[in-house]
Scaffold this motif. Structure first.
Motif, PDB file in Angstrom:
ATOM      1  N   PHE A 151      24.522  49.760   9.742  1.00  0.00           N
ATOM      2  CA  PHE A 151      23.987  48.492  10.211  1.00  0.00           C
ATOM      3  C   PHE A 151      24.660  47.380   9.424  1.00  0.00           C
ATOM      4  O   PHE A 151      24.926  47.543   8.226  1.00  0.00           O
ATOM      5  N   ARG A 152      24.917  46.290  10.070  1.00  0.00           N
ATOM      6  CA  ARG A 152      25.601  45.180   9.412  1.00  0.00           C
ATOM      7  C   ARG A 152      24.691  43.964   9.338  1.00  0.00           C
ATOM      8  O   ARG A 152      24.131  43.519  10.345  1.00  0.00           O
ATOM      9  N   LYS A 153      24.547  43.436   8.138  1.00  0.00           N
ATOM     10  CA  LYS A 153      23.978  42.105   7.942  1.00  0.00           C
ATOM     11  C   LYS A 153      25.151  41.149   7.849  1.00  0.00           C
ATOM     12  O   LYS A 153      26.084  41.393   7.077  1.00  0.00           O
ATOM     13  N   ALA A 154      25.131  40.069   8.609  1.00  0.00           N
ATOM     14  CA  ALA A 154      26.296  39.195   8.634  1.00  0.00           C
ATOM     15  C   ALA A 154      25.885  37.734   8.730  1.00  0.00           C
ATOM     16  O   ALA A 154      24.920  37.387   9.421  1.00  0.00           O
ATOM     17  N   ARG A 155      26.624  36.914   8.021  1.00  0.00           N
ATOM     18  CA  ARG A 155      26.505  35.467   8.125  1.00  0.00           C
ATOM     19  C   ARG A 155      27.821  34.866   7.651  1.00  0.00           C
ATOM     20  O   ARG A 155      28.171  34.957   6.472  1.00  0.00           O
ATOM     21  N   PHE A 159      26.666  35.844  -1.948  1.00  0.00           N
ATOM     22  CA  PHE A 159      25.356  36.236  -1.440  1.00  0.00           C
ATOM     23  C   PHE A 159      25.266  37.744  -1.203  1.00  0.00           C
ATOM     24  O   PHE A 159      24.359  38.424  -1.703  1.00  0.00           O
ATOM     25  N   PHE A 160      26.204  38.297  -0.452  1.00  0.00           N
ATOM     26  CA  PHE A 160      26.128  39.706  -0.104  1.00  0.00           C
ATOM     27  C   PHE A 160      26.542  40.596  -1.277  1.00  0.00           C
ATOM     28  O   PHE A 160      25.998  41.692  -1.452  1.00  0.00           O
ATOM     29  N   ALA A 161      27.479  40.132  -2.103  1.00  0.00           N
ATOM     30  CA  ALA A 161      27.857  40.919  -3.278  1.00  0.00           C
ATOM     31  C   ALA A 161      26.688  41.039  -4.249  1.00  0.00           C
ATOM     32  O   ALA A 161      26.477  42.092  -4.859  1.00  0.00           O
ATOM     33  N   ARG A 162      25.922  39.964  -4.388  1.00  0.00           N
ATOM     34  CA  ARG A 162      24.749  40.003  -5.274  1.00  0.00           C
ATOM     35  C   ARG A 162      23.695  40.979  -4.734  1.00  0.00           C
ATOM     36  O   ARG A 162      23.069  41.718  -5.505  1.00  0.00           O
ATOM     37  N   PRO A 185      32.552  38.812   1.882  1.00  0.00           N
ATOM     38  CA  PRO A 185      31.963  37.468   1.751  1.00  0.00           C
ATOM     39  C   PRO A 185      30.962  37.142   2.852  1.00  0.00           C
ATOM     40  O   PRO A 185      30.019  36.384   2.616  1.00  0.00           O
ATOM     41  N   GLY A 186      31.160  37.710   4.051  1.00  0.00           N
ATOM     42  CA  GLY A 186      30.286  37.366   5.159  1.00  0.00           C
ATOM     43  C   GLY A 186      29.489  38.505   5.730  1.00  0.00           C
ATOM     44  O   GLY A 186      28.878  38.364   6.791  1.00  0.00           O
ATOM     45  N   HIS A 187      29.461  39.664   5.036  1.00  0.00           N
ATOM     46  CA  HIS A 187      28.724  40.788   5.617  1.00  0.00           C
ATOM     47  C   HIS A 187      28.350  41.806   4.547  1.00  0.00           C
ATOM     48  O   HIS A 187      28.933  41.850   3.458  1.00  0.00           O
TER      49      HIS A 187
END
Length: 282
Positions: free
Chosen positions: A10-14, A21-24, A48-50
Motif C-alpha cells: 500500500f502506498r501513502k503519497a503526497r 515527512f515520510f522518512a521520519r 520524499p513523496g511516498h
C-alpha cells in the motif's frame, strides 16, 4: 492509504509533503520494532513523496488478541527513550531533527521534539503551548483559551500525580484505534514464527513516535474507543502495572489530541477542548 502500483504494498503519497515527512515516519516504525513488542507494519520503500507499506489482511479483533496486544504494548513502552521528546535517530535511518508531525496526511501539525527531563515540562513546552500558538494562528483559539492553557501548564506537576516521575516510554504517539489494525498472519513478517491458523494480531501503523508518558498511548486508545479496551489494559497491567490513580489522568493525556482536533477541524471539538481545559484548570 491508497494502493501502490505493486499489488503487494500500500502506498501513502503526497507530492508536496513536508521535507522528511515520510522518512521520519519510516524511522519511527523501525524504532517501534522491539523484541516482544507489538507487530509493526513493514516498510518496503520510502521517498520524499511516498511511503510503501506491507499489505495487511484485516480481520475482526478478538479479546484474546487484545490482551496479547496490551502486554506487547507494555514491552514497547518499557524499551524507553533517551528523553521526553526524543525520537528515532541515525540508527533507525533518521538524521534530521527530533521534530515530527501529528495529524492527517493532508494537514499534519508540526510536533516539536527535543530532550526534556520531566514529563510536565515536556507536555507544557512541546505539546500544549505550541498547539495554543497553532490554534491562535488559525483563528480557532483566543485569549481566554490561552489563560486556561497557562493554568493547566502551571498545574501539570500536581495533575500528573505519582506518575510525574515516570521514565520516558517509547510511544507510538498517535495511538487512536484507527492506527491499530487487526490482521491475520501472526508474527511471521517480524520474526519468522509460524502463527497458528486463524491467529489475530494487532499491527501498528501511522506513528508519531517519540519518548513520552506511557499513559498517553493508553489514553489515546480510549479517546475514540478501541475494541476490547478492557482486555488491552488488563494485558498491559500484567506486564507493567500503572501508577496509582491512572484512571483519573486519562483526560489529562487526552487534552493534546483533542485540542489537535479542535485546531484542525473546529466544530464541536473546540467546545469539548474548552470544557476539558476548564475542568483541568479548576
Amino acid at each position: 492509504m491508497t494502493a501502490a502500483p505493486s499489488s503487494g504494498v500500500f502506498r501513502k503519497a503526497r507530492a508536496d509533503a513536508p521535507d522528511g515527512f515520510f522518512a521520519r515516519e519510516a524511522a519511527g516504525l523501525d524504532w517501534l520494532r522491539v523484541p516482544g513488542g507489538p507487530r509493526v507494519v513493514g516498510v518496503s520503500d520510502v521517498g520524499p513523496g511516498h511511503l510503501d507499506l506491507e499489505r495487511l489482511s484485516p480481520v475482526a479483533p478478538t479479546a484474546a488478541a487484545a490482551r496479547t496486544f496490551g502486554a506487547a504494548l507494555a514491552v514497547l513502552h518499557d524499551a524507553g527513550a533517551d528523553a521526553f521528546g526524543a525520537g528515532p535517530g541515525p540508527a533507525w535511518g533518521w538524521s534530521g531533527t527530533a521534530d515530527g508531525w501529528f495529524g492527517p496526511l493532508d494537514d499534519p501539525l508540526p510536533m516539536p521534539g527535543g530532550a526534556w527531563r520531566s514529563w510536565p515540562d515536556f507536555y507544557a513546552e512541546a505539546r500544549l503551548l505550541p498547539l495554543l500558538d497553532q490554534g491562535r494562528a488559525r483563528g480557532v483559539l483566543g485569549d481566554a483559551d490561552a489563560r486556561l492553557v497557562d493554568a493547566v501548564c502551571t498545574s501539570l506537576p500536581r495533575l500528573a500525580g505519582p506518575a510525574a516521575d515516570d521514565e520516558p516510554a517509547r510511544l507510538h504517539g498517535d495511538l487512536w484505534s484507527g492506527n491499530v489494525l487487526w490482521a491475520d498472519g501472526g508474527r511471521a513478517a517480524d520474526s519468522g514464527q509460524s502463527p497458528p491458523p486463524g491467529a489475530v494480531e494487532a499491527v501498528l501503523i501511522d506513528p508519531a513516535a517519540h519518548g513520552g508518558h506511557r499513559e498517553t498511548d493508553l489514553a489515546m486508545l480510549a479517546l475514540f474507543g478501541a475494541p476490547h479496551l478492557t482486555e488491552i489494559l488488563a494485558g498491559y497491567q500484567e506486564v507493567h502495572p500503572l501508577a496509582r490513580g491512572w484512571q483519573h489522568r486519562v483526560r489529562l493525556h487526552q487534552l493534546y489530541p483533542l485540542a489537535v482536533h479542535a485546531v484542525l477541524f473546529g466544530g464541536s471539538y473546540v467546545s469539548e477542548t474548552r470544557s476539558l481545559l476548564a475542568e483541568l484548570a479548576a
